[in-house]
Design an enzyme around this catalytic site. Structure first.
Site: not given
Ligand code: PLP
Length: 441
Positions: A33, A161, A262, A291
């Site tokens: 960013y 996000y 997600d 993550k």
């Molecule tokens: C970090 C994150 C992503 C993206 O994951 P990356 O490994 O950075 O591509 C997608 N969704 C959520 C909820 C996240 O916190």
């Protein structure tokens, strides 16, 4: 004794060497960013151990970010280091097309086991964003396979996000995700307002009605609803009542729309349950994890789906999921992920997260009285101080590092998601530094 042995006194790099490296960094290295060339000098990290980062100048900082929420067991954990070394002694990588291996088989089996409900099939991906791409591809292809091509849009709530590649961007919060900049490029998805704030707040009947009505009205064009359950992370660190997830599950089922959770940020215990979906007692059709999957060691994520979704895709004109990253199922990442998930198996993380939650509640309480602070909220291993204005990042970072703490405030937020192995003193230090940062930010 090696220089990474924690008992060795830290060797500071010379000021000249630090200056040279940072000059090269600014010249060549694009940071997240950020502009190119960079304008804010990042901190140079030499090594990390437990919950601490050691900077090149010899300073040590407690990492209240867990390396973007992933290093839940801390750095250089003996079990994770051993898993990695042991696997490197066998093979670091083999292609996943036509070949398979025990680390990936074991990981997929474990994920199918520990995730809620009927999520039996596992697609291993290189990153969270890619797992969201795969989840969306699964949903879109499911409806194509059934001959319902019209069902090709996604619905989500604002404030979310889901990653930085294009399809995930299209379901990020329109403002935070800079949708105006990308008009004409991003697919245009459907948005409802962000869920009313507050994990423990009474469900808002008018909002529930709006959710239900919007899904019903657009059912013919909707492939899926995609949301972050319970905690919206990078979109604003907002918490909501799990009831909204039950509502989404019910209406998507009734309207023949798929539901994607997600859990890249919330998975593996962060919110106090192993998966946030458990707060609601519902199971999505597709689930993304990432993550903390590898304990923050290597990049790996996964999209899991139910037999219904897999069978639908396999019944189609093109009965395969055409996706296959070069480093899919990477054995090093899978081995360290297995070790990380094994560390969660005895359930002792629950007590750690509860202890961190209590420590953050106590430690962050004084922030509520700081002028400019509009909200202080804590859920599981997440603590947030929200201001009524954009954080002065430079001033905040200075106040934090002066107290031996690393955090990365953004927008109007100073927040922490510390490693589960943070002891009470570390948690108190993080919370105290956040209050101090709120005063100057
Ligand atoms: C970090 C994150 C992503 C993206 O994951 P990356 O490994 O950075 O591509 C997608 N969704 C959520 C909820 C996240 O916190």
């Amino acid at each position: 004794m090696t220089s990474s042995d924690p008992s060795t006194p830290p060797q500071a790099r010379s000021a000249d060497s630090i200056r040279q490296l940072l000059a090269l960094d600014a010249e060549h290295v694009w940071h997240p960013y950020g502009p190119m060339p960079g304008t804010v000098a990042p901190l140079l990290v030499e090594e990390a151990h437990g919950v601490r980062l050691r900077l090149a100048d010899g300073r040590e900082l407690v990492d209240g970010m867990s390396s973007w929420w992933s290093a839940i067991h801390g750095y250089r954990h003996p079990a994770l280091d051993a898993a990695l070394t042991e696997q490197a002694g066998r093979m670091s990588h083999v292609m996943f097309g036509g070949l398979t291996h025990e680390p990936a088989i074991r990981l997929a089996t474990t994920l199918a086991d520990i995730t809620p409900g009927e999520l039996r099939h596992v697609f291993l991906c290189d990153s969270g964003s890619v797992s969201v791409e795969v989840a969306i591809k699964m949903c879109l292809q499911y409806w194509r396979s059934l001959g319902r091509r019209g069902k090709s849009r996604l619905l989500t709530w604002r404030g979310g996000y889901h990653g930085d590649t294009f399809h995930p961007m299209s379901v990020c919060d329109p403002e935070g995700g800079m949708h105006a900049l990308w008009r004409g490029v991003l697919p245009e998805q459907l948005f409802v307002p962000a869920p009313p704030a507050g994990f423990g707040a009474e469900p808002d009947r008018a909002y529930v009605e709006e959710l239900v009505r919007t899904v019903e009205r657009h059912a013919d064009e909707l492939a899926a609803v995609i949301v972050e359950p319970v905690v919206q992370g990078a979109g604003g660190m907002r918490f909501h009542n799990p009831e909204y997830l039950r509502v989404l599950r019910e209406v998507t089922e009734a309207c023949d729309v798929l539901l994607v959770f997600d859990e890249i940020a919330t998975g593996f215990g962060r919110t106090g349950e192993l998966f946030a979906a458990e707060h609601a007692g519902v199971c999505p059709d597709v689930l993304c994890v990432g993550k903390a999957l590898t304990g923050g060691y290597l990049t790996m994520a996964a999209a899991l789906c139910t037999p219904r979704v897999a069978r639908g895709i396999s019944a189609g004109e093109v009965p395969v999921l055409a996706h296959g990253p070069t480093f899919m199922g990477n054995p090093l990442a899978a081995a360290v992920a297995n070790a990380s998930v094994d560390l969660l198996a005895d359930g002792s993380w629950r007590a750690d997260v509860a202890r961190i939650e209590a420590g953050l509640r106590t430690g962050l309480a004084p922030a509520a009285a700081v002028p400019g602070v509009v909200d202080v909220r804590v859920l599981g291993g997440i603590g947030v101080v929200q201001l009524d204005h954009q954080v002065d990042a430079a001033a905040a970072t200075e106040a934090l590092t002066a107290r031996g703490v690393w955090l990365r405030p953004f927008r109007d937020l100073i927040y922490t998601m510390p490693p589960y192995v943070c002891d009470d003193t570390d948690v108190a230090a993080i919370a105290g530094a956040m209050v101090a940062a709120a005063r100057v930010a």
